[in-house]
Scaffold this active site. Structure first.
Site, mmCIF file in Angstrom:
data_model
loop_
_atom_site.group_PDB
_atom_site.id
_atom_site.type_symbol
_atom_site.label_atom_id
_atom_site.label_comp_id
_atom_site.label_asym_id
_atom_site.label_seq_id
_atom_site.Cartn_x
_atom_site.Cartn_y
_atom_site.Cartn_z
ATOM 1 N N ARG A 141 0.857 -1.186 0.000
ATOM 2 C CA ARG A 141 0.000 0.000 0.000
ATOM 3 C C ARG A 141 0.889 1.232 0.000
ATOM 4 O O ARG A 141 1.516 1.558 0.994
ATOM 5 C CB ARG A 141 -0.945 -0.013 1.202
ATOM 6 C CG ARG A 141 -2.043 -1.040 1.095
ATOM 7 C CD ARG A 141 -2.917 -0.774 -0.111
ATOM 8 N NE ARG A 141 -4.167 -1.531 -0.042
ATOM 9 C CZ ARG A 141 -5.117 -1.442 -0.939
ATOM 10 N NH1 ARG A 141 -4.957 -0.642 -2.008
ATOM 11 N NH2 ARG A 141 -6.215 -2.147 -0.812
ATOM 12 N N ALA A 150 -11.010 -6.464 -1.765
ATOM 13 C CA ALA A 150 -11.818 -5.253 -1.810
ATOM 14 C C ALA A 150 -11.472 -4.450 -3.046
ATOM 15 O O ALA A 150 -10.433 -4.662 -3.660
ATOM 16 C CB ALA A 150 -11.574 -4.413 -0.555
ATOM 17 N N GLU A 204 -14.583 -8.105 -7.444
ATOM 18 C CA GLU A 204 -13.313 -7.990 -6.737
ATOM 19 C C GLU A 204 -12.881 -9.323 -6.126
ATOM 20 O O GLU A 204 -11.696 -9.657 -6.154
ATOM 21 C CB GLU A 204 -13.392 -6.897 -5.666
ATOM 22 C CG GLU A 204 -13.512 -5.502 -6.227
ATOM 23 C CD GLU A 204 -12.310 -5.062 -7.048
ATOM 24 O OE1 GLU A 204 -11.183 -5.512 -6.771
ATOM 25 O OE2 GLU A 204 -12.506 -4.258 -7.982
ATOM 26 N N GLU A 237 -9.351 -10.855 -7.379
ATOM 27 C CA GLU A 237 -8.238 -10.895 -6.438
ATOM 28 C C GLU A 237 -7.932 -12.275 -5.879
ATOM 29 O O GLU A 237 -6.805 -12.518 -5.450
ATOM 30 C CB GLU A 237 -8.493 -9.912 -5.286
ATOM 31 C CG GLU A 237 -8.499 -8.474 -5.760
ATOM 32 C CD GLU A 237 -8.592 -7.462 -4.650
ATOM 33 O OE1 GLU A 237 -8.643 -7.842 -3.455
ATOM 34 O OE2 GLU A 237 -8.610 -6.256 -4.968
ATOM 35 N N GLU A 251 -4.032 -5.038 -13.919
ATOM 36 C CA GLU A 251 -2.646 -5.105 -14.400
ATOM 37 C C GLU A 251 -1.654 -4.396 -13.485
ATOM 38 O O GLU A 251 -0.470 -4.719 -13.498
ATOM 39 C CB GLU A 251 -2.544 -4.570 -15.827
ATOM 40 C CG GLU A 251 -2.834 -3.100 -15.970
ATOM 41 C CD GLU A 251 -2.752 -2.623 -17.405
ATOM 42 O OE1 GLU A 251 -2.283 -1.486 -17.614
ATOM 43 O OE2 GLU A 251 -3.155 -3.384 -18.306
#
Length: 182
Positions: free
Chosen positions: A63, A75, A91, A95, A137
């Site tokens: 992050r 999320a 999502e 993910e 991507e």
């Protein structure tokens, strides 16, 4: 006492791909005025996906704003006008590669109400099926499984700083009463 503030004017300082920054002048309850900086965000969805064995699917990712790798539930950002459940399904599949037979809405979260209008919808997903993940991507993720009981312990110990993950874990634990997951 009426605590509401009334917008008097608004000016956009920045309009971006994900957020906009607006500066408002607002009338205060006592009749005075104050500037209010507002980050506009389309909102997001977080999904706590629980396997039949009581494990939660988590993603580890870097992050940038914090400069660290975090552990979070899957999320993502809602497209403007998109149904939150559809965002959550998308999502989760992107993910983790998982789809779910059942989704239970766990409510909404206001992550930063002092300056941002973002609303995050939370879902519990069960009856999971697995396929190949396909993240965006520019998204690099490490998917992990952690027993729900262990996730709750890590939340309570302060090891999981992400608010949506904390709240989803505690709500899922309460909703399932931890049954069969200890």
């Amino acid at each position: 006492m009426d605590l509401r503030e009334t917008p008097l004017s608004a000016r956009y300082e920045y309009e971006g791909r994900i957020i906009n920054l607006r500066v408002d002048e607002a009338r205060l309850p006592d009749g005075g005025a104050a500037a209010r900086e507002v980050v506009e965000h389309p909102g997001g969805v977080g999904v706590i996906a629980l396997t039949d064995e009581g494990e939660v699917l988590l993603v580890r990712q870097y992050r940038y704003p914090y400069g660290e790798i975090t552990t979070e539930i899957p999320a993502g950002k809602r497209d403007r006008g998109e149904d939150p459940l559809e965002t959550g399904k998308r999502e989760l599949a992107e993910e983790t590669g998982a789809t779910a037979d059942h989704f239970t809405h766990l409510g909404v979260l206001y992550p930063t109400p002092g300056y941002c209008d973002e609303i995050i919808h939370l879902y519990l997903a069960t009856g999971l099926h697995f396929a190949e993940m396909h993240p965006d991507e520019d998204e690099f993720l490490d998917v992990q499984r952690l027993p729900l009981a262990e996730l709750v312990e890590r939340v309570m110990a302060g090891d999981i700083p992400d608010a949506k993950t904390q709240i989803a874990a505690l709500k899922a634990w309460k909703l399932t009463e931890g049954r069969h997951y200890e």
